[in-house]
Enzyme design. Structure first.
Site, PDB file in Angstrom:
ATOM      1  CG  HIS A 248      -1.860  -1.109   1.319  1.00 34.01           C
ATOM      2  ND1 HIS A 248      -2.371  -1.765   0.228  1.00 34.01           N
ATOM      3  CD2 HIS A 248      -2.396  -1.736   2.404  1.00 34.01           C
ATOM      4  CE1 HIS A 248      -3.178  -2.735   0.626  1.00 34.01           C
ATOM      5  NE2 HIS A 248      -3.204  -2.734   1.936  1.00 34.01           N
ATOM      6  CE  LYS A 348      -3.260  -4.991  11.980  1.00 37.61           C
ATOM      7  NZ  LYS A 348      -4.455  -4.380  11.360  1.00 37.61           N
TER       8      LYS A 348
END
Length: 515
Positions: A248, A348
């Site tokens: 990404h 995260k």
């Protein structure tokens, strides 16, 4: 997207047809394409899975999936009734030759019924270790040999390292031609990501300043509040670098850094992106520790709820050394970008779920304003907000109303929600439509995949040789470990911690260079 009249009759076969990806993303995306008139008049969805489930129960489950995950909310019952007639659930063992003979029979019968050879799309919504086997069976059965009409779609991860990526490419290219292989990265289907191309190459206003002479630094942030949830078995073998940066984020760097292509033809765009990947500076092992930071989340608080540490998650070992956070400083060593740092950060259990790219411009070369005013000057900033907001903001200085010369930072904002009445298509809608059209612009070629791994492998190899001394090293609900702040502070900057990138900028968000 193109209309129904421009699409050939199509049979879409989804291997992993009752899996989580199909339930959450693929069937909702296909349903929306159907409702909006972007599926061909003649189409069939073959959902292939090993589960013993009836057609009625399959349709019911995926109707519930559309109601839960579709961007347009609950499905219209009449529209769904028409759509589900195109779905055929096929119970099959994907490791068995007979299953592919049975599929071939369906393809041939459908071609005969439609009185023409339909396009065949084979979507690999399965665990990575099944891809080679399914591809080999497709080749052996001779049901994917038409280079113009047959295509295979492969989800990430594209290998675990450079060697496995090369092995996967060799297997696929031994069965399919490169123009049949669509390596899907859903990030490239997002509206704001595609808008980077439009913004850069459709506006004469910005291209003259899109270089090292005017841009001081670039930041790319992809942060998540969630932990690993039910993906721990995958994530333990991946980590933040493999999961986000290798695909990404490097693709975002390509879109920001690429030279203008001759046109938007697939290979012209991908050639320019490949040039950026070639130019990204490689790290020696000693430089890895100066330019890359890793982290793992400990327990903390998210939205008022206490959450556990990564090593306490289900299916994660107590001594796990998997990184759930990574920050890095990259450079593109070419004429346009030499010396401009590109800071990336992903992780995260961070403070906010948000993805954005911020472009910070250099200060004006000569400040004509009084000393008190000069101290209040903010750098010009451009922000591409990818999610959850979608839009672009330009931050600049203007005179504040009054009799004296006082400056105030102001913003010009393009927000999708304000500018367009209709919801933008989901990334998978865009990408599935492109596959049916045979447009590979938003998909990665084998050379791009392998070059991305060549950039990342020195980082992974250095980390294997030197395990982290302290994990976890950041609290859930924070912006990551303090080493990430030190990485960017070394250059006189700090992170642009936008919680809502399209709202008015506060001074604390700006990352102005320290003097």
């Amino acid at each position: 997207m193109k209309s129904i009249s421009e699409l050939e009759p199509t049979m879409l076969t989804i291997f992993g047809g009752d899996g989580d990806l199909t339930w959450r993303k693929l069937i909702p995306a296909l349903y929306n394409l159907f409702v909006d008139g972007f599926l061909p008049e003649k189409f069939k969805i073959l959902s292939v899975d090993m589960k013993d489930i009836s057609q009625k129960d399959y349709n019911k489950r995926h109707y519930e999936g559309v109601n839960k995950f579709s961007r347009r909310g609950k499905a219209d019952k009449k529209q769904w009734s028409k759509f589900e007639q195109h779905i055929v659930y096929v119970k099959a063992d994907i490791t068995n030759d007979k299953s592919y003979d049975d599929l071939n029979k369906i393809y041939n019968e459908t071609d005969k019924e439609w009185d023409e050879d339909a396009s065949r799309i084979f979507y690999m919504a399965v665990s990575p270790h099944f891809i080679k086997e399914i591809a080999s069976h497709l080749g052996k059965a001779g049901i994917a040999g038409n280079c113009d009409k047959h295509r295979i779609v492969v989800e990430k991860p594209f290998g675990h390292d450079l060697k496995s990526a090369q092995d996967l490419n060799n297997v696929l290219q031994g069965i399919f031609s490169e123009n049949q292989i669509y390596r899907i990265d859903h990030y490239l289907g997002k509206e704001t990501v595609q808008n980077i191309l439009a913004f850069r190459f459709a506006n004469a206003l910005f291209e003259p300043v899109w270089n090292r002479n005017f841009i001081e630094q670039i930041q790319i942030n992809v942060s998540e509040q969630v932990g690993v949830e039910n993906r721990a078995s995958y994530y333990e073998h991946a980590g933040a670098v493999r999961d986000m940066i290798q695909n990404h984020i490097l693709q975002l760097i390509c879109l920001i850094g690429m030279e203008p292509p001759v046109d938007l033809g697939a290979d012209n765009v991908r050639d320019k992106k490949l040039e950026v990947l070639h130019a990204i500076r490689r790290f020696s092992e000693d430089k890895v520790y100066k330019n890359v930071v890793r982290g793992q989340y400990g327990k903390g608080w998210i939205k008022g709820d206490e959450v556990k540490a990564y090593h306490d998650e289900e299916k994660v070992g107590k001594e796990s050394l998997t990184e759930t956070f990574a920050a890095a400083r990259f450079y593109i060593d070419n004429w346009r970008w030499q010396g401009v740092p590109i800071y990336v950060r992903t992780g995260k259990r961070l403070q906010e779920k948000t993805s954005y790219i911020s472009i910070q411009f250099k200060e004006v070369p000569h400040k004509i304003f009084p000393s008190g005013v000069r101290q209040l000057l903010h750098p010009n900033l451009m922000v591409f907000s990818i999610q959850p907001q979608m839009g672009i903001r330009i931050h600049f200085q203007a005179k504040k109303t009054g009799l004296d010369m006082r400056l105030k930072p102001v913003d010009m904002i393009f927000n999708y929600s304000d500018s367009y009445r209709n919801d933008p298509p989901d990334a998978y809608e865009t990408l599935l439509n492109d596959v049916m059209l045979g447009d590979a612009t938003l998909f990665m070629r084998s050379d791009q995949i392998e070059e991305s791994w060549r950039i990342i492998m020195p980082i992974l190899d250095a980390w294997v040789n030197n395990p982290p001394q302290k994990f976890p090293n950041y609290q859930s609900g924070s912006w990551g470990p303090p080493e990430a702040d030190a990485l960017i502070a070394h250059d006189g900057f700090f992170w642009h911690n936008f919680t809502q990138p399209l709202e008015i900028v506060s001074e604390a968000m700006l990352g102005a260079k320290n003097k």
